[in-house]
Design a protein around this motif. Structure first.
Motif, short mmCIF file in Angstrom:
data_model
loop_
_atom_site.label_atom_id
_atom_site.label_comp_id
_atom_site.label_asym_id
_atom_site.label_seq_id
_atom_site.Cartn_x
_atom_site.Cartn_y
_atom_site.Cartn_z
N TYR A 180 0.84 -1.19 0.00
CA TYR A 180 0.00 0.00 0.00
C TYR A 180 0.88 1.25 0.00
CZ TYR A 180 -3.63 -3.35 1.13
OH TYR A 180 -4.49 -4.43 1.10
N PRO A 181 1.39 1.63 -1.16
CA PRO A 181 2.28 2.81 -1.21
C PRO A 181 1.58 4.10 -0.81
CG PRO A 181 1.74 1.99 -3.42
CD PRO A 181 1.26 0.97 -2.46
N GLY A 182 0.25 4.12 -0.81
CA GLY A 182 -0.47 5.33 -0.42
C GLY A 182 -0.84 5.37 1.04
N ALA A 183 -0.36 4.43 1.84
CA ALA A 183 -0.69 4.41 3.27
C ALA A 183 -0.19 5.68 3.95
CB ALA A 183 -0.07 3.18 3.92
N GLU A 216 -8.90 -0.57 -5.38
CA GLU A 216 -7.64 -1.03 -4.79
C GLU A 216 -7.81 -2.43 -4.20
OE1 GLU A 216 -4.87 2.21 -3.08
OE2 GLU A 216 -6.87 2.67 -2.30
N ARG A 217 -6.72 -3.14 -4.16
CA ARG A 217 -6.76 -4.52 -3.67
C ARG A 217 -6.81 -4.54 -2.14
NH1 ARG A 217 -5.48 -8.38 -7.39
NH2 ARG A 217 -4.74 -9.78 -5.78
N ARG A 218 -7.78 -5.27 -1.62
CA ARG A 218 -7.95 -5.36 -0.18
C ARG A 218 -7.28 -6.59 0.42
NH1 ARG A 218 -14.51 -4.31 -0.01
NH2 ARG A 218 -14.47 -2.05 -0.30
N GLU A 219 -6.85 -7.53 -0.44
CA GLU A 219 -6.46 -8.84 0.05
C GLU A 219 -5.38 -8.80 1.13
OE1 GLU A 219 -6.95 -8.07 -3.02
OE2 GLU A 219 -8.23 -9.57 -4.00
N ALA A 220 -4.36 -7.97 0.93
CA ALA A 220 -3.24 -7.98 1.87
C ALA A 220 -3.69 -7.62 3.28
CB ALA A 220 -2.13 -7.04 1.39
N VAL A 221 -4.39 -6.51 3.42
CA VAL A 221 -4.77 -6.06 4.77
C VAL A 221 -5.89 -6.93 5.36
CG1 VAL A 221 -6.57 -4.38 4.16
CG2 VAL A 221 -5.08 -3.96 6.13
N GLU A 222 -6.64 -7.62 4.51
CA GLU A 222 -7.75 -8.44 5.00
C GLU A 222 -7.35 -9.89 5.27
OE1 GLU A 222 -11.69 -6.17 3.27
OE2 GLU A 222 -10.94 -7.91 2.16
N THR A 223 -6.21 -10.31 4.77
CA THR A 223 -5.83 -11.72 4.95
C THR A 223 -4.49 -11.90 5.65
OG1 THR A 223 -4.76 -11.83 2.76
CG2 THR A 223 -7.11 -12.40 2.88
N THR A 224 -3.73 -10.84 5.85
CA THR A 224 -2.44 -10.92 6.53
C THR A 224 -2.56 -10.38 7.94
OG1 THR A 224 -1.26 -10.54 4.45
CG2 THR A 224 -0.02 -10.21 6.49
N GLU A 225 -2.31 -11.22 8.95
CA GLU A 225 -2.27 -10.72 10.31
C GLU A 225 -0.91 -10.04 10.50
OE1 GLU A 225 -2.14 -13.57 13.47
OE2 GLU A 225 -2.71 -12.11 14.99
N TYR A 226 -0.91 -8.72 10.40
CA TYR A 226 0.37 -8.00 10.42
C TYR A 226 1.06 -8.09 11.77
CZ TYR A 226 -0.26 -6.02 5.78
OH TYR A 226 -0.39 -5.88 4.42
N PHE A 227 0.29 -8.21 12.85
CA PHE A 227 0.89 -8.29 14.19
C PHE A 227 1.84 -7.11 14.42
CE2 PHE A 227 2.70 -10.72 17.83
CZ PHE A 227 1.51 -11.19 18.35
N ALA A 228 1.45 -5.97 13.92
CA ALA A 228 2.23 -4.73 13.98
C ALA A 228 1.24 -3.59 13.75
CB ALA A 228 3.34 -4.74 12.93
N PRO A 229 1.66 -2.33 13.97
CA PRO A 229 0.72 -1.21 13.89
C PRO A 229 0.31 -0.84 12.47
CG PRO A 229 2.56 -0.70 15.35
CD PRO A 229 2.94 -1.91 14.56
#
Length: 611
Positions: free
Chosen positions: A402-405, A422-435
């Motif tokens: 997400y370069p526009g974050a 925009e693609r939602r998959e990364a933020v909806e399927t990856t538990e970032y375990f970070a802020p």
């Protein structure tokens, strides 16, 4: 709770060899230095003897033992918090150290007290559900109103309630008959269980050990995560009443130690708090190509797991925060924005409890105002180290996806507003375990939006552990039965309405775990539950509810006659990242649980009013 297991090297070999055990030789899946392997084998032998002693204890004796553990936890509480705070890159007494009070001694003491009451009730011939109001939940479910159950709970967390929902078809007679789990047959030993402890929240390893003992009659070998090695001396003193008779042993070590123990023939059960990837490695073996012979993919395909004993797990996921549109005041927008920021930023985001995806209505007239307040609250929260191993990699992954974050706090935290197309998959399927906090938008308002948000959370987000819903009392009243039906449709093991699922986690008489239905092949957020101090069986979920507005605005709601408004004497809760007195209040509440001294409580409540 962590998305990756640590690769910290195992403890160096001991220089003194212990006497050889006469137990069967273990042919391990991982090589360890001889002395380390021998020490683990000897510990299991001692636990086997402890299991026989545990099975001989009466319920009264077990209850008294819990009292001794409680005393020991109280003695080490300050050191526990100081070590935990330091291990996360903060100074002892730091304003954010309140998280370590609540997520450490406070949670453990609450669990010890609730378990002790359950055992004392059973010992007298009573039932854990005696005095608990039972009622109906949507879909033919039975629910038990398990919080608050005493005056202390009503006072300290006024306006908060908690319910345990049973699986469809469970009757009140079923629930009462099965309440007590392993304590209904205390002489039947569950053998030796292995607990692979979490690396992020310090109450978790201790609480998991207690659940092994009291829900399943299993003595426990706790292997701590290397991130918590510094706490081992504290844990050893806190659990000394259980360690001395051989009911608990604590081991250090990394991945090799874990592999050695999970393949040990004298371990009867494994419980892990961690990630689905770690779970799969335990159950099926390393990924294809990592070892000779049959690989993990083939084992999975043939339904032939490498692990030969049962396993339970709590594995986290991507938790939604559903914001139901309504007519909010400026104070509501600010308060709930701080609430959402808290859900993501406590413990630097290293929580399976953490909310990760905000689901907003694109048609909410106040959408833009709320987002402005959310960005402001997210940026204003106290800065802290992002300390969990490999967090830098996950932040980099988010930046790439997400370069526009929008980044803040020296690029250690981000908000990702996923726009149309925009693609939602990364933020909806990856538990970032970070802020990393995602924001997605759906069309509609009212019931249309809520139903769409529930379906989106169920179908698009990874995991089934926890879901959060924010809704003002007037809107909830307008939706009526439709709101409760939507809550029933959420396929999550813990749901928080106008609070955060951390409330469920810290409330001993609620359950904590993924939604039922996970399997070895598709584990999602895990198998089984923990905490559950009433020792209830066939539980589907726990639902926590809190006040939409804090004191004194909540009191004004009651005066105006808003039927579903929850009155509370709590101002900003001490776990909010925006609380100015969170550390003092969290410490004071814990000390009150420890010693029951009213002058200290009065001082704590005064601090709470200054939050």
């Amino acid at each position: 709770m962590s998305p990756t297991s640590s690769t910290t090297p195992a403890t160096p070999p001991k220089t003194v060899r212990k006497p050889r055990s006469t137990a069967p030789v273990h042919t391990p899946d991982a090589e360890l230095p001889d002395d380390e392997g021998q020490a683990l084998d000897d510990g299991i032998t001692q636990l086997e003897a402890g299991a026989r002693m545990w099975a001989a204890l009466t319920l009264d004796q077990r209850a008294r033992l819990l009292g001794r553990v409680r005393d020991a936890v109280g003695m080490v509480a300050q050191e526990w918090v100081d070590v935990a705070t330091t291990s996360k890159g903060l100074e002892p007494g730091h304003p954010l150290s309140g998280e370590e009070w609540l997520g450490g001694p406070y949670g453990v003491i609450g669990l010890l007290d609730a378990l002790r009451e359950t055992l004392e009730t059973l010992a007298k011939g009573g039932n854990p559900l005696d005095g608990v109001k039972l009622g109906q939940a949507p879909g033919g479910r039975l629910r038990a109103h398990t919080f608050p159950l005493n005056g202390t709970e009503r006072f300290l967390l006024s306006g908060f309630t908690g319910e345990v929902w049973f699986e469809p078809g469970v009757t009140a007679a079923d629930a009462r008959r099965e309440a007590g789990l392993g304590q209904l047959t205390p002489t039947q030993s569950g053998g030796v269980g292995l607990v692979l402890g979490a690396g992020n929240v310090t109450s978790i390893p201790v609480a998991d050990v207690l659940y092994e003992l009291f829900a399943h009659n299993r003595v426990a070998l706790l292997k701590v995560n290397p991130t918590q090695d510094a706490l081992v001396p504290v844990f050893e003193r806190a659990l000394a009443p259980l360690i001395e008779p051989g009911f608990v042993r604590i081991a250090r070590g990394g991945a090799a130690t874990g592999a050695y123990l999970t393949s040990h023939p004298r371990i009867a059960h494994v419980h892990i708090t961690g990630s689905a990837a770690t779970f799969d490695a335990i159950v099926w073996g390393p990924s294809a190509g990592a070892e000779k012979g049959t690989d993990a993919a083939t084992r999975r395909e043939n339904a032939e797991p490498r692990l030969r004993v049962p396993i339970t797990a709590e594995l986290g996921g991507v938790s939604p925060i559903i914001v139901v549109p309504g007519q909010w005041t400026a104070a509501d927008l600010k308060y709930q924005a701080e609430h959402v920021a808290t859900m993501r930023l406590v413990n630097a985001g290293h929580n399976c409890i953490a909310g990760q995806v905000v689901i907003l209505s694109a048609d909410w007239p106040q959408r833009a105002e709320f987002l402005r307040e959310l960005h402001a609250a997210y940026a204003a929260a106290p800065q802290r180290p992002v300390w969990y191993p490999r967090s830098d990699e996950r932040l980099a992954d988010a930046a790439f996806a997400y370069p526009g974050a929008v980044w803040c706090a020296d690029r250690t935290r981000a908000i990702v507003e996923v726009g149309a197309g925009e693609r939602r998959e990364a933020v909806e399927t990856t538990e970032y375990f970070a802020p990393v906090l995602g924001v997605v938008e759906l069309a509609g308002t009212g019931q249309e939006f809520l139903d769409a948000a529930v379906a989106h959370a169920n179908e698009r987000l990874t995991g089934t552990l926890g879901a959060n819903v924010l809704i003002d009392p007037a809107t909830e009243a307008a939706l009526g039965e439709g709101f409760e039906r939507a809550i029933a449709d959420l396929r999550y093991g813990d749901i928080a309405i106008n609070t955060w699922t951390a409330f469920n986690f810290l409330t001993a008489r609620l359950t904590w775990g993924g939604f039922p239905g996970a399997t070895l092949a598709d584990v999602s957020s895990g198998i089984g539950v923990v905490h559950n101090a009433l020792l209830l069986d066939r539980v589907e979920r726990s639902v926590g509810r809190g006040p939409f507005r804090p004191f004194p605005r909540a009191a004004a709601d009651k005066v105006r006659g808003l039927r579903l408004a929850k009155g509370t004497i709590l101002p900003t809760p001490p776990w909010f990242v925006s609380s100015r007195t969170g550390a003092q209040v969290s410490a004071g509440l814990t000390r009150y649980l420890i010693d029951g001294k009213l002058p200290g409580l009065v001082k704590t409540l005064t601090k709470a009013m200054q939050a």
